[in-house]
Design a protein around this motif. Structure first.
Motif, short mmCIF file in Angstrom:
data_model
loop_
_atom_site.label_atom_id
_atom_site.label_comp_id
_atom_site.label_asym_id
_atom_site.label_seq_id
_atom_site.Cartn_x
_atom_site.Cartn_y
_atom_site.Cartn_z
N LEU A 89 -7.46 0.93 2.37
CA LEU A 89 -6.73 1.78 1.43
C LEU A 89 -5.97 2.87 2.18
O LEU A 89 -4.81 3.16 1.85
N LEU A 90 -6.59 3.44 3.21
CA LEU A 90 -5.92 4.49 3.96
C LEU A 90 -4.67 3.94 4.66
O LEU A 90 -3.57 4.48 4.50
N MET A 91 -4.86 2.84 5.38
CA MET A 91 -3.74 2.27 6.13
C MET A 91 -2.64 1.78 5.18
O MET A 91 -1.45 1.99 5.43
N THR A 92 -3.04 1.11 4.09
CA THR A 92 -2.04 0.59 3.17
C THR A 92 -1.28 1.73 2.50
O THR A 92 -0.07 1.65 2.28
N PRO A 146 -9.00 -5.91 12.37
CA PRO A 146 -7.92 -6.91 12.39
C PRO A 146 -7.28 -7.19 11.03
O PRO A 146 -6.15 -7.65 10.96
N GLY A 147 -7.98 -6.91 9.94
CA GLY A 147 -7.37 -7.15 8.63
C GLY A 147 -7.06 -5.86 7.91
O GLY A 147 -7.08 -5.81 6.68
N ALA A 148 -6.77 -4.81 8.65
CA ALA A 148 -6.64 -3.48 8.04
C ALA A 148 -5.56 -3.40 6.96
O ALA A 148 -5.70 -2.64 6.01
N ILE A 149 -4.50 -4.17 7.13
CA ILE A 149 -3.46 -4.16 6.09
C ILE A 149 -3.19 -5.60 5.65
O ILE A 149 -2.94 -6.46 6.48
N PHE A 154 0.25 -4.51 0.49
CA PHE A 154 1.11 -3.39 0.90
C PHE A 154 2.41 -3.39 0.10
O PHE A 154 2.86 -2.35 -0.38
N LEU A 155 3.00 -4.59 -0.08
CA LEU A 155 4.26 -4.66 -0.83
C LEU A 155 4.06 -4.23 -2.27
O LEU A 155 4.89 -3.52 -2.84
N ILE A 156 2.92 -4.63 -2.87
CA ILE A 156 2.62 -4.23 -4.24
C ILE A 156 2.52 -2.70 -4.32
O ILE A 156 3.10 -2.06 -5.19
#
Lengths: 289, 320
Positions: A89-92, A146-149, A154-156
């Motif tokens: 959530l933070l990274m996105t 590795p799957g942070a985003i 992210f596009l949504i």
């Protein structure tokens, strides 16, 4: 308006078909539940469709609960879900906030480079070797970083952030707020529902993740519940079933069914209450497509 | 025009002013860029570095110490080796057949379900069916395959109980090569059809209700309305989804297949991704399996571009 005979037939057939859909959706779970509480010997001999349990016992659940691997699997999964979703959530949010700022220099280039990764990537082997070189194999980091985003999520989120009025952000800037403050105090509070959707999607993904731990984790004490379950359900190692000398062979099947119930119950129990968020997410995703 | 000549005449000054412009921009949005630093690092490391790693596909072997630049280049040998191998046709064929069966049997299922749901008058009944049909979507793939496995048990497993009704001998379903595809596709439909119907339901709710009113005036029954209003109404959505699905025809559900497959079923169940996993991760043929993966990735990417091109033509809808 009065309905014709044909309309009634149409409605009746439709209702029957949909009742069948409910039955098909539910039946496997009902079968698993009834089997899990059935008497082991009757379960093997009965050849029934398990619409009702055959006999009764709760020993299988006792075995599952006394299985240390299931405990540690559950705790690990809980950690991966909470920590992983937090990082997600933070990274996105960072990515979505930054790239929803229309006046950002280099925005288009970054967007192109990010979108490209949805359609082409290095694939399994180069990624595996990279994670290995980073020293993340057999560490909890491999489950989180590795799957942070997820680029699609992210596009949504970015689309949703774009609907926050620019004037609001501008006036906050005039008041001397920096972008971190704007993100956490204005944009995120205004996007609570999309944040909830994203949180649920990421959390379910972590809960169900099986490939990441399979590829990157080696030590049993790091295994999430999905790997523990694979060992019990699919690889059928009796050792991981917790079926020592005192357990008969017969109850083995009951233990499998009980494991399925226990691992699936948390999601099934909360699902009806949060269904609308999921559907909302699916619809935003569909519009995006 | 004037600006252009200025640019041509004083390149040095333009350069500095461009640098100054970038510097000004970076400073103006410095907090945004600080925010984006971890994001950019993430994509560089976890998306673009593996793409650089793809160069391995043209090398003889991979050495973690020497890295890629020091390796021995062998051109397309890995690819040739794959084309000539016994497994080439088998895994290409399996990937395609599994995909095509999934499309033929799996693609219509959510559309039919959405159409059925659309005809329901009572709201509570509709939402009940939706709740139950979405449920399997949230069950993990490990559990779904685990259920398939327990249902296939020789003694008292559901599938063999059903076989018993027809006086057939119990069989080991997951070890039968002819059973792999039906089990895979049917369980996919069971798990995914409800969830996938959401997008078609959304399309259905976008159809103008006046059309139904008008057709009622003209004496059209529910069946006629379905054929002449409802179906044409969601046709654009169906076409887009189908094109996208066709664009992913070389993809397969790696995790589910890996969990389902057993050595006796490799003949039907081994697909590109499971082959890459076995040959790369388990057997350590890193460069060879990278080549196979790269080939698959290139085909996928081209198919997707093609699908997007067609969808833009047909529907003026584009993925990006």
């Amino acid at each position: 308006m009065k309905r014709s005979f044909g309309e009634h037939v149409f409605d009746a057939i439709n209702t029957i078909l949909l009742l069948l859909v409910i039955a098909i959706s539910l039946y496997p779970m009902l079968y698993v539940f009834n089997s899990s509480i059935s008497d082991p010997d009757q379960l093997l001999r009965s050849r029934s469709f398990m619409l009702l349990p055959e006999g009764f016992q709760l020993d299988a659940y006792k075995h599952v609960f006394s299985n240390k691997k299931i405990y540690s699997g559950y705790l690990n999964t809980l950690f991966y879900v909470v920590a992983g979703t937090g990082v997600n959530l933070l990274m996105t949010s960072f990515a979505a906030y930054g790239l929803s700022r229309m006046d950002l220099y280099g925005r288009k280039t970054m967007m192109k480079l990010i979108t490209f990764t949805m359609f082409f990537g290095g694939g399994m082997i180069p990624t595996f070797l990279l994670i290995q070189n980073l020293g993340m194999v057999d560490s909890r980091w491999a489950m989180i970083i590795p799957g942070a985003i997820n680029t699609f999520y992210f596009l949504i989120m970015k689309t949703s952030f774009e609907s926050v009025p620019v004037s609001l952000i501008e006036s906050a800037k005039l008041d001397g707020a920096n972008d971190f403050r704007i993100l956490f105090r204005i944009v995120l509070p205004l996007s609570k529902s999309i944040l909830a959707v994203m949180m649920l999607y990421y959390a379910v993904d972590h809960w169900n993740d099986y490939v990441t731990p399979m590829l990157y984790l080696r030590s049993q004490e790091l295994y999430p519940i999905q790997i523990v379950m694979r060992d019990i359900l699919i690889s059928s190692s009796t050792e991981s079933m917790g079926a020592g000398a005192d357990t008969g062979f017969a109850i083995g099947e009951n233990i499998k069914y009980a494991t399925i119930i226990i691992s699936t119950l948390p999601i099934m129990a909360v699902y009806p209450f949060i269904q609308r968020f999921f559907v909302q997410g699916a619809l935003i995703g569909a519009v995006k497509q | 025009m004037k600006v252009e000549t200025q640019l041509a005449m004083k390149p040095a000054k333009v350069k500095t002013s461009k640098a100054a412009f970038i510097k000004k921009e970076l400073l103006r949005n410095k907090y945004v860029y600080i925010m984006l630093i971890p994001v950019i690092l993430y994509y560089v490391i976890f998306s673009y570095a593996p793409m650089y790693g793809l160069l391995m596909a043209f090398q003889k072997s991979y050495s973690p110490i020497k890295g890629i630049m020091e390796g021995k280049w062998i051109g397309f040998d890995n690819f040739t080796m794959f084309f000539e191998s016994y497994y080439f046709w088998r895994i290409i064929k399996n990937t395609l057949i599994l995909s095509l069966y999934s499309i033929v049997f799996g693609f219509p299922a959510p559309i039919i379900l959405a159409l059925l749901l659309n005809e329901v008058r009572k709201k509570w009944f509709k939402s009940t069916v939706q709740t139950f049909s979405y449920m399997p979507h949230f069950i993990s793939v490990v559990v779904v395959v685990g259920m398939l496995k327990t249902f296939s048990a020789l003694d008292g497993g559901l599938f063999n109980v059903v076989r018993g009704l027809f006086d057939l001998q119990p069989i080991m379903f997951l070890a039968e090569k002819d059973m792999f595809r039906p089990l895979y596709i049917l369980s996919n439909i069971w798990q995914g059809a409800g969830w996938a119907s959401i997008i078609f339901l959304a399309a259905l709710s976008g159809i103008d209700p006046q059309l139904y009113e008008a057709s009622k005036m003209d004496g059209a029954g529910r069946w006629k309305q379905l054929l002449h209003i409802t179906l044409p109404g969601i046709m654009p959505t169906i076409v887009v989804m189908l094109i996208l699905r066709l664009g992913a025809v070389m993809n397969s559900d790696f995790q589910k297949i890996l969990l389902m497959q057993t050595a006796p079923t490799y003949e039907t169940s081994d697909v590109i991704s499971t082959f890459v996993y076995r040959s790369g991760i388990l057997e350590g043929n890193y460069t060879y399996s990278t080549a196979v993966g790269l080939l698959n990735g290139m085909i996928n990417f081209s198919l997707l571009l093609l699908a997007n091109y067609i969808s833009r033509r047909v529907n003026s809808t584009s993925l990006w």
